[in-house]
Design an enzyme around this catalytic site. Structure first.
Site, mmCIF file in Angstrom:
data_model
loop_
_atom_site.group_PDB
_atom_site.id
_atom_site.type_symbol
_atom_site.label_atom_id
_atom_site.label_comp_id
_atom_site.label_asym_id
_atom_site.label_seq_id
_atom_site.Cartn_x
_atom_site.Cartn_y
_atom_site.Cartn_z
ATOM 1 N N HIS A 97 54.889 44.729 13.492
ATOM 2 C CA HIS A 97 55.373 46.107 13.338
ATOM 3 C C HIS A 97 56.229 46.461 14.563
ATOM 4 O O HIS A 97 55.932 46.024 15.677
ATOM 5 C CB HIS A 97 54.183 47.062 13.223
ATOM 6 N N GLU A 154 61.486 47.423 7.477
ATOM 7 C CA GLU A 154 61.222 48.709 8.124
ATOM 8 C C GLU A 154 62.327 49.041 9.118
ATOM 9 O O GLU A 154 62.265 48.624 10.288
ATOM 10 C CB GLU A 154 59.878 48.662 8.858
HETATM 11 P P1 PGA Z 1 56.163 56.327 8.411
HETATM 12 O O1 PGA Z 1 55.656 54.956 9.070
HETATM 13 O O2 PGA Z 1 55.820 56.271 6.942
HETATM 14 O O3 PGA Z 1 55.382 57.396 9.132
HETATM 15 O O4 PGA Z 1 57.627 56.412 8.633
HETATM 16 C C1 PGA Z 1 55.903 53.723 8.449
HETATM 17 C C2 PGA Z 1 55.392 52.604 9.309
HETATM 18 O O5 PGA Z 1 55.440 52.723 10.526
HETATM 19 O O6 PGA Z 1 54.931 51.582 8.804
#
Ligand code: PGA
Length: 229
Positions: A97, A154
């Site tokens: 992440h 992401e």
């Molecule tokens: P968010 O986070 O939905 O708050 O944008 C997504 C993530 O960090 O996996």
């Protein structure tokens, strides 16, 4: 409309939020929504055993995941939680992440070792990647490893900002991921997904689910998102 037969992965990343009591209240008060999709909760690792116990006892339809794992096996690695320790309490593990990369200085090499540790115990890695580095990030895995994993696209600017990527662009990135990986695997989109936007992402042919932070923290918003998907 979601393609018929497409089973989505709806992944809740709780990050470092919630006390144990709040986590228990969340899963025990969550409405029993009829869904064919996989609803995966990733709580703080410390809460796995009590939550796994309640899920089993009450026959709740949640699956569990962890938010990170050690790149090492059992051994002299102070503070590290290994994949073997998780045993069968969780099926999935988020790795790489952007918050781990940024605040804990994780490298692609470490993330690759985490994936190996997870696959060895039969857990499914959810490998987070971002557009500028797709090729470099995916190059750390074998085709076989990627084929047993889930990839989560992401975009950094979309995480926690309330400004998601466009579904069309997420679809383009999913296509690029498939090209680079040369193997089939589910690709998720993550970054400011809400109950209102989830459908626009999962109706894209190559998007197989979502990874959600903020909107997964509250029973009502997560229930609305699961129902909308
Ligand atoms: P968010 O986070 O939905 O708050 O944008 C997504 C993530 O960090 O996996």
């Amino acid at each position: 409309m979601t393609q018929a037969g497409k089973q989505l992965l709806l992944v809740a990343n709780w990050k470092s939020h919630k006390t144990l009591d709040e986590a228990i209240t969340f899963i025990t008060t969550f409405p029993r929504i009829k869904t064919d999709h996989k609803v995966i909760i990733c709580p703080p690792t410390l809460y796995l055993r009590p939550l796994a116990h309640i899920i089993e006892e009450k026959a709740l339809s949640f699956l569990l995941g962890i938010q990170d794992v050690s790149p090492f096996p059992f051994g002299a690695y102070t503070g590290a939680i290994t994949a073997q320790m998780i045993d069968n309490m969780a099926d999935y593990a988020i790795v790489g992440h952007s918050e781990r990369r940024r605040y804990f200085h994780e490298t692609n090499d470490e993330i690759a070792r985490k994936v190996k540790e997870l696959l060895e115990v039969g857990m499914t890695p959810i490998i987070c990647v971002d557009e500028p580095y797709l090729e470099a990030q995916l190059a750390f895995f074998t085709q076989q490893e990627l084929g047993k994993s889930v990839i989560a696209y992401e975009p950094l600017a979309a995480i926690g900002s309330g400004a998601p990527d466009t579904p069309e662009h997420a679809q383009e990135i999913a296509s690029r991921i498939h090209q680079l990986a040369e193997v089939e695997m589910p690709v998720l989109y993550g970054g400011s997904v809400t109950a209102d936007s989830v459908k626009t992402f999962v109706r894209q042919p190559l998007i197989s689910g979502v990874l959600v932070g903020g909107a997964s923290l509250n029973v009502d918003s997560w229930a609305a998102l699961v129902a909308a998907a």
